[in-house]
Write a protein that holds these residues in place. Structure first.
Motif, PDB file in Angstrom:
ATOM      1  N   ASP A  11       0.814  -1.223   0.000  1.00 40.79           N
ATOM      2  CA  ASP A  11       0.000   0.000   0.000  1.00 40.79           C
ATOM      3  C   ASP A  11       0.848   1.273   0.000  1.00 40.79           C
ATOM      4  OD1 ASP A  11      -2.326  -1.478  -0.041  1.00 40.79           O
ATOM      5  OD2 ASP A  11      -2.673  -1.335   2.124  1.00 40.79           O
ATOM      6  N   ILE A  12       2.052   1.230   0.596  1.00 41.57           N
ATOM      7  CA  ILE A  12       2.876   2.453   0.676  1.00 41.57           C
ATOM      8  C   ILE A  12       3.992   2.464  -0.375  1.00 41.57           C
ATOM      9  CG2 ILE A  12       2.391   2.736   3.138  1.00 41.57           C
ATOM     10  CD1 ILE A  12       5.329   1.769   3.646  1.00 41.57           C
ATOM     11  N   ARG A  13       3.919   1.573  -1.355  1.00 35.57           N
ATOM     12  CA  ARG A  13       5.033   1.405  -2.293  1.00 35.57           C
ATOM     13  C   ARG A  13       5.400   2.689  -3.034  1.00 35.57           C
ATOM     14  NH1 ARG A  13       1.712  -2.684  -6.374  1.00 35.57           N
ATOM     15  NH2 ARG A  13       0.161  -1.175  -7.076  1.00 35.57           N
ATOM     16  N   ARG A  14       4.423   3.454  -3.447  1.00 33.66           N
ATOM     17  CA  ARG A  14       4.760   4.666  -4.209  1.00 33.66           C
ATOM     18  C   ARG A  14       5.441   5.704  -3.324  1.00 33.66           C
ATOM     19  NH1 ARG A  14       1.263   8.082  -8.689  1.00 33.66           N
ATOM     20  NH2 ARG A  14       2.544   9.959  -8.599  1.00 33.66           N
ATOM     21  N   SER A  15       5.090   5.729  -2.047  1.00 29.00           N
ATOM     22  CA  SER A  15       5.700   6.718  -1.153  1.00 29.00           C
ATOM     23  C   SER A  15       7.191   6.458  -0.947  1.00 29.00           C
ATOM     24  CB  SER A  15       4.981   6.722   0.201  1.00 29.00           C
ATOM     25  OG  SER A  15       5.237   5.529   0.912  1.00 29.00           O
ATOM     26  N   LEU A  16       7.651   5.252  -1.274  1.00 23.24           N
ATOM     27  CA  LEU A  16       9.065   4.914  -1.116  1.00 23.24           C
ATOM     28  C   LEU A  16       9.919   5.444  -2.261  1.00 23.24           C
ATOM     29  CD1 LEU A  16       8.599   1.165  -0.068  1.00 23.24           C
ATOM     30  CD2 LEU A  16       8.771   3.154   1.436  1.00 23.24           C
ATOM     31  N   LEU A  17       9.284   5.952  -3.302  1.00 18.13           N
ATOM     32  CA  LEU A  17       9.984   6.346  -4.519  1.00 18.13           C
ATOM     33  C   LEU A  17      10.336   7.824  -4.530  1.00 18.13           C
ATOM     34  CD1 LEU A  17       7.586   4.522  -7.022  1.00 18.13           C
ATOM     35  CD2 LEU A  17       9.824   3.707  -6.245  1.00 18.13           C
ATOM     36  N   ALA A  62       6.600   7.350   6.008  1.00 10.62           N
ATOM     37  CA  ALA A  62       5.717   6.207   5.757  1.00 10.62           C
ATOM     38  C   ALA A  62       6.459   4.895   5.992  1.00 10.62           C
ATOM     39  CB  ALA A  62       5.175   6.265   4.329  1.00 10.62           C
ATOM     40  N   ALA A  63       7.694   4.830   5.509  1.00 15.92           N
ATOM     41  CA  ALA A  63       8.501   3.630   5.714  1.00 15.92           C
ATOM     42  C   ALA A  63       8.793   3.421   7.192  1.00 15.92           C
ATOM     43  CB  ALA A  63       9.801   3.733   4.923  1.00 15.92           C
ATOM     44  N   GLU A  64       9.120   4.508   7.881  1.00 14.87           N
ATOM     45  CA  GLU A  64       9.425   4.423   9.312  1.00 14.87           C
ATOM     46  C   GLU A  64       8.214   3.959  10.107  1.00 14.87           C
ATOM     47  OE1 GLU A  64      12.089   5.449  12.721  1.00 14.87           O
ATOM     48  OE2 GLU A  64      12.355   4.902  10.624  1.00 14.87           O
ATOM     49  N   ALA A  65       7.047   4.496   9.783  1.00 14.15           N
ATOM     50  CA  ALA A  65       5.827   4.113  10.507  1.00 14.15           C
ATOM     51  C   ALA A  65       5.513   2.637  10.298  1.00 14.15           C
ATOM     52  CB  ALA A  65       4.655   4.984  10.046  1.00 14.15           C
ATOM     53  N   TRP A  66       5.670   2.173   9.051  1.00 13.28           N
ATOM     54  CA  TRP A  66       5.428   0.750   8.777  1.00 13.28           C
ATOM     55  C   TRP A  66       6.436  -0.117   9.524  1.00 13.28           C
ATOM     56  CZ3 TRP A  66       8.489  -3.008   6.345  1.00 13.28           C
ATOM     57  CH2 TRP A  66       7.840  -4.233   6.109  1.00 13.28           C
ATOM     58  N   LEU A  67       7.688   0.273   9.492  1.00 12.94           N
ATOM     59  CA  LEU A  67       8.734  -0.508  10.139  1.00 12.94           C
ATOM     60  C   LEU A  67       8.489  -0.580  11.649  1.00 12.94           C
ATOM     61  CD1 LEU A  67      11.318  -2.079   9.589  1.00 12.94           C
ATOM     62  CD2 LEU A  67      12.592   0.060   9.810  1.00 12.94           C
ATOM     63  N   LEU A  68       8.053   0.505  12.249  1.00 11.06           N
ATOM     64  CA  LEU A  68       7.770   0.498  13.683  1.00 11.06           C
ATOM     65  C   LEU A  68       6.575  -0.394  14.008  1.00 11.06           C
ATOM     66  CD1 LEU A  68       8.396   4.245  14.621  1.00 11.06           C
ATOM     67  CD2 LEU A  68       9.843   2.262  15.139  1.00 11.06           C
ATOM     68  N   ARG A  69       5.581  -0.446  13.113  1.00 10.47           N
ATOM     69  CA  ARG A  69       4.460  -1.365  13.325  1.00 10.47           C
ATOM     70  C   ARG A  69       4.946  -2.812  13.288  1.00 10.47           C
ATOM     71  NH1 ARG A  69       1.856   2.353  10.001  1.00 10.47           N
ATOM     72  NH2 ARG A  69       1.927   1.016   8.146  1.00 10.47           N
ATOM     73  N   VAL A  70       5.856  -3.099  12.370  1.00  4.50           N
ATOM     74  CA  VAL A  70       6.423  -4.451  12.298  1.00  4.50           C
ATOM     75  C   VAL A  70       7.183  -4.766  13.576  1.00  4.50           C
ATOM     76  CG1 VAL A  70       8.092  -5.917  11.098  1.00  4.50           C
ATOM     77  CG2 VAL A  70       6.563  -4.438   9.775  1.00  4.50           C
ATOM     78  N   ARG A  71       8.020  -3.831  14.033  1.00  4.54           N
ATOM     79  CA  ARG A  71       8.806  -4.075  15.239  1.00  4.54           C
ATOM     80  C   ARG A  71       7.904  -4.277  16.451  1.00  4.54           C
ATOM     81  NH1 ARG A  71      12.773  -5.756  12.348  1.00  4.54           N
ATOM     82  NH2 ARG A  71      14.230  -4.195  11.523  1.00  4.54           N
ATOM     83  N   ALA A  72       6.840  -3.496  16.554  1.00 11.10           N
ATOM     84  CA  ALA A  72       5.919  -3.651  17.681  1.00 11.10           C
ATOM     85  C   ALA A  72       5.205  -5.001  17.614  1.00 11.10           C
ATOM     86  CB  ALA A  72       4.894  -2.504  17.678  1.00 11.10           C
TER      87      ALA A  72
END
Length: 234
Positions: A97-103, A213-223
């Motif tokens: 879902d956040i793939r475009r925001s990574l570009l 966006a990447a940081e927020a997703w990564l923190l959700r994964v870590r949690a």
């Protein structure tokens, strides 16, 4: 060591529609280690590469860093046709879902043209075409991927979308055979054409990727994986 695979699928020539009989089937994915392992004396391994099957898995932190840098191979994972995913979890879907925001415009341009130029240099190092059948086969492969990288990179740069499967696979095979038969100079105009196209077209992408966006997703994964036990082994 235990790991959770969040997203994995078939990439490479099979995904592009360029596979021929005998072609390898390549797999790519991203996984999360239990978060507690990140706080110890020794950091866990960030990538696992195996054969039989051919599979590369990147830990989610490394995957995000590579994606934010515009790495073409890594970005394939979040643009695959649905039928090519072999593991797809809710957190994996969030990453899609956040793939475009990574570009970002300049990183896509630099990465795709950089990889294409790398393929061109490999062709230059092969000489004038008077080489073994095996070398000609590898030359044709590098030429195909040069053309694919140019096409996909420009599409991503100008539209913000990445189509993994090429429209006309035979066109790519024909180009590869022409380069293998007649030498690297056949490929030079194509690379120059795409370099000019990048210069000529305006990108729809932002100048910088959205690291938040990447940081927020990564923190959700870590949690999510902070205190997990008994995760399946790779």
């Amino acid at each position: 060591m235990t790991h959770h695979v969040l997203l994995s699928g078939i990439v490479g020539s099979t995904a592009y529609g360029l596979a021929r009989p005998g072609s390898d089937v390549d797999r790519l994915g991203t996984y999360a280690v239990p978060t507690k392992q990140l706080h110890g004396l020794h950091r866990p391994t960030e990538s696992h590469v195996s054969s039989e099957p051919d599979r590369t898995l990147h830990e989610v932190g490394k995957w995000c860093r590579l994606a934010l840098g515009g790495n073409p191979t890594v970005m394939e994972l979040v643009w695959l046709p649905p039928e090519l995913y072999e593991v797809r979890t809710p957190l994996g879907d969030e990453l899609i879902d956040i793939r475009r925001s990574l570009l970002s415009a300049h990183r896509v341009r630099d990465a795709y043209l950089g990889y294409a130029s790398q393929q061109f240099r490999r062709l230059e190092n092969r000489g004038d075409g008077s080489f073994s059948a095996d070398t000609r086969k590898r030359t044709a492969k590098h030429a195909r991927h040069l053309k694919r990288l140019c096409h996909q990179g420009l599409e991503l740069y100008t539209t913000g979308r990445l189509t993994i499967r090429v429209d006309n696979p035979q066109e790519y095979h024909d180009f590869g055979e022409q380069v293998a038969a007649h030498g690297v100079e056949v490929a030079r105009p194509l690379l120059a054409e795409y370099e000019a196209a990048f210069d000529r077209n305006r990108s729809v992408l932002s100048e910088q990727p959205d690291e938040t966006a990447a940081e927020a997703w990564l923190l959700r994964v870590r949690a999510h994986f902070y205190d997990t036990e008994g995760a399946p082994k790779l």
